[in-house]
Design a protein around this motif. Structure first.
Motif, PDB file in Angstrom:
ATOM      1  N   LYS A  46       0.825  -1.191   0.000  1.00  0.00           N
ATOM      2  CA  LYS A  46       0.000   0.000   0.000  1.00  0.00           C
ATOM      3  C   LYS A  46       0.868   1.252   0.000  1.00  0.00           C
ATOM      4  O   LYS A  46       1.823   1.363   0.760  1.00  0.00           O
ATOM      5  CB  LYS A  46      -0.908   0.007   1.234  1.00  0.00           C
ATOM      6  N   ALA A  47       0.539   2.191  -0.883  1.00  0.00           N
ATOM      7  CA  ALA A  47       1.349   3.402  -1.034  1.00  0.00           C
ATOM      8  C   ALA A  47       1.347   4.224   0.243  1.00  0.00           C
ATOM      9  O   ALA A  47       0.344   4.340   0.930  1.00  0.00           O
ATOM     10  CB  ALA A  47       0.811   4.237  -2.199  1.00  0.00           C
ATOM     11  N   ARG A  48       2.508   4.767   0.557  1.00  0.00           N
ATOM     12  CA  ARG A  48       2.589   5.662   1.694  1.00  0.00           C
ATOM     13  C   ARG A  48       2.546   7.095   1.188  1.00  0.00           C
ATOM     14  O   ARG A  48       2.819   7.364   0.010  1.00  0.00           O
ATOM     15  CB  ARG A  48       3.869   5.404   2.489  1.00  0.00           C
ATOM     16  N   ALA A  49       2.241   8.021   2.062  1.00  0.00           N
ATOM     17  CA  ALA A  49       2.068   9.413   1.663  1.00  0.00           C
ATOM     18  C   ALA A  49       3.392   9.994   1.179  1.00  0.00           C
ATOM     19  O   ALA A  49       4.452   9.763   1.752  1.00  0.00           O
ATOM     20  CB  ALA A  49       1.527  10.225   2.828  1.00  0.00           C
ATOM     21  N   SER A 111       7.034  19.289   5.025  1.00  0.00           N
ATOM     22  CA  SER A 111       6.012  18.413   4.449  1.00  0.00           C
ATOM     23  C   SER A 111       4.832  19.191   3.872  1.00  0.00           C
ATOM     24  O   SER A 111       4.174  18.731   2.934  1.00  0.00           O
ATOM     25  CB  SER A 111       5.521  17.420   5.503  1.00  0.00           C
ATOM     26  N   ALA A 112       4.552  20.383   4.435  1.00  0.00           N
ATOM     27  CA  ALA A 112       3.433  21.189   3.967  1.00  0.00           C
ATOM     28  C   ALA A 112       3.812  22.118   2.819  1.00  0.00           C
ATOM     29  O   ALA A 112       2.964  22.860   2.316  1.00  0.00           O
ATOM     30  CB  ALA A 112       2.869  22.005   5.124  1.00  0.00           C
ATOM     31  N   GLY A 113       5.079  22.095   2.416  1.00  0.00           N
ATOM     32  CA  GLY A 113       5.515  22.961   1.329  1.00  0.00           C
ATOM     33  C   GLY A 113       5.951  24.336   1.790  1.00  0.00           C
ATOM     34  O   GLY A 113       6.137  25.240   0.970  1.00  0.00           O
ATOM     35  N   ALA A 167       3.407   3.342  -9.752  1.00  0.00           N
ATOM     36  CA  ALA A 167       2.731   4.576  -9.344  1.00  0.00           C
ATOM     37  C   ALA A 167       3.788   5.562  -8.860  1.00  0.00           C
ATOM     38  O   ALA A 167       4.629   5.224  -8.022  1.00  0.00           O
ATOM     39  CB  ALA A 167       1.729   4.293  -8.236  1.00  0.00           C
ATOM     40  N   ILE A 168       3.745   6.786  -9.383  1.00  0.00           N
ATOM     41  CA  ILE A 168       4.772   7.780  -9.066  1.00  0.00           C
ATOM     42  C   ILE A 168       4.148   9.117  -8.709  1.00  0.00           C
ATOM     43  O   ILE A 168       2.985   9.402  -9.040  1.00  0.00           O
ATOM     44  CB  ILE A 168       5.751   7.977 -10.241  1.00  0.00           C
ATOM     45  N   LYS A 169       4.947   9.933  -8.023  1.00  0.00           N
ATOM     46  CA  LYS A 169       4.587  11.304  -7.689  1.00  0.00           C
ATOM     47  C   LYS A 169       5.706  12.218  -8.183  1.00  0.00           C
ATOM     48  O   LYS A 169       6.878  11.974  -7.900  1.00  0.00           O
ATOM     49  CB  LYS A 169       4.436  11.488  -6.181  1.00  0.00           C
ATOM     50  N   VAL A 170       5.350  13.258  -8.915  1.00  0.00           N
ATOM     51  CA  VAL A 170       6.310  14.270  -9.341  1.00  0.00           C
ATOM     52  C   VAL A 170       6.100  15.471  -8.427  1.00  0.00           C
ATOM     53  O   VAL A 170       5.040  16.112  -8.450  1.00  0.00           O
ATOM     54  CB  VAL A 170       6.094  14.660 -10.820  1.00  0.00           C
ATOM     55  N   VAL A 171       7.104  15.777  -7.595  1.00  0.00           N
ATOM     56  CA  VAL A 171       6.930  16.728  -6.503  1.00  0.00           C
ATOM     57  C   VAL A 171       7.690  18.008  -6.819  1.00  0.00           C
ATOM     58  O   VAL A 171       8.923  18.067  -6.732  1.00  0.00           O
ATOM     59  CB  VAL A 171       7.415  16.133  -5.169  1.00  0.00           C
ATOM     60  N   ALA A 222       5.093   3.906  -3.591  1.00  0.00           N
ATOM     61  CA  ALA A 222       5.063   2.817  -2.614  1.00  0.00           C
ATOM     62  C   ALA A 222       6.258   2.833  -1.681  1.00  0.00           C
ATOM     63  O   ALA A 222       6.139   2.520  -0.497  1.00  0.00           O
ATOM     64  CB  ALA A 222       4.988   1.473  -3.340  1.00  0.00           C
ATOM     65  N   THR A 223       7.424   3.190  -2.204  1.00  0.00           N
ATOM     66  CA  THR A 223       8.651   3.110  -1.406  1.00  0.00           C
ATOM     67  C   THR A 223       9.113   4.455  -0.870  1.00  0.00           C
ATOM     68  O   THR A 223       9.907   4.514   0.074  1.00  0.00           O
ATOM     69  CB  THR A 223       9.799   2.513  -2.231  1.00  0.00           C
TER      70      THR A 223
END
Length: 296
Positions: A46-49, A111-113, A167-171, A222-223
């Motif tokens: 399960k993906a973590r935040a 974490s909040a930007g 699944a990826i996030k571009v931050v 996920a990681t």
């Protein structure tokens, strides 16, 4: 590429990109050797935040504080962005920058930007736009000091190649925006203007990144590990021109995917980091482009 920005107003003029079906445009005269295909995606936990902690905003781009697997907490920290985001301008095809003095500053985000600190470089440890599009800045502070003073941990740099479907996030630290999508596949060669990049990550359409997102870490959802660095997208449907990269497969066939965006894989960087968190292009397995005169 996702243009470096001079001001937020300039960047705001860049709208999100649309999508269009890929168009195969026939054989190209400069085909390249066949690369291994990515393994099929495996079931993941399960993906973590994923949030903004450890990302940075540059004056014109995005970036992140990254920690290779071999680095110790006492080592000087590294900030990763794109080669085309260098303060000295974009390196030409074939150009490699190593150990160049720099005092560039970076806004470290929580974490909040929100900005919690200004980090400063001592040098550009490595940068190029050949085969990949990356810059690595060495900071004047360690990973341990950043965590102790600001409560921010560096983003771990994965030593593994990402799989299709991941699944990826571009931050983006510049825009304080997170894009969510998947690895759609890989471009054997990605050609844009005078530059050619190898084995580039192609996003699914949901990652409609814009100018200013250049250099954003691409994080495995996920990681939580960084698997690539965001760098470009085809804006107008043109073939292989600036801001309109094209894909070239093993047979030399060119494909244009208007509105689709890309990143450069980063697992290879981990093979080029030696003792003291220093870039060492002579290490076994290091395949990053080298300046003339440097041999493996």
């Amino acid at each position: 590429m996702k243009k470096p920005l001079v001001t937020a107003l300039t960047a705001a003029a860049l709208a999100g990109l649309g999508t269009a079906p890929a168009a195969a445009l026939g054989p190209d005269l400069t085909s390249a050797p066949v690369a291994a295909q990515a393994p099929a995606a495996q079931p993941r936990a399960k993906a973590r935040a994923v949030d903004f902690a450890g990302t940075v905003a540059l004056s014109n781009c995005s970036g992140s504080v990254v920690r290779p697997p071999s680095a110790s907490s006492a080592d000087p920290a590294l900030v990763m962005s794109n080669g085309h985001c260098l303060e000295s301008g974009m390196p030409g095809a074939g150009e490699v920058v190593v150990d160049k003095a720099s005092s560039r500053s970076f806004s470290l985000l929580n974490s909040a930007g929100r900005k919690v600190a200004t980090l400063r470089a001592t040098k550009v440890a490595y940068a190029t736009m050949t085969d990949t599009d990356v810059s690595l800045y060495q900071l004047n502070t360690s990973y341990a000091a950043i965590e102790s003073q600001y409560g921010i941990r560096a983003l771990p740099l994965s030593a593994d190649r990402p799989a299709q479907g991941t699944a990826i996030k571009v931050v983006s630290g510049y825009w304080k925006r997170i894009y969510s999508c998947n690895v759609d596949g890989f471009a054997h060669r990605l050609r844009e203007g005078e530059w050619t990049w190898k084995d580039s990550v192609r996003y699914t359409a949901a990652c409609d990144t814009i100018g200013g997102t250049s250099g954003s870490p691409v994080v495995d959802a996920a990681t939580g590990k960084v698997v690539a660095v965001n760098n470009t997208g085809n804006e107008d449907g043109e073939r292989c021109t600036d801001n309109n990269p094209c894909e070239v497969d093993e047979n030399g066939t060119v494909t244009v995917r208007e509105g689709i965006n890309y990143a450069q894989q980063t697992y290879g960087i981990t093979r080029c980091i030696g003792a003291g968190n220093k870039v060492d292009l002579t290490l076994p397995g290091c395949e990053l482009p080298k300046p003339s005169g440097v041999r493996s």
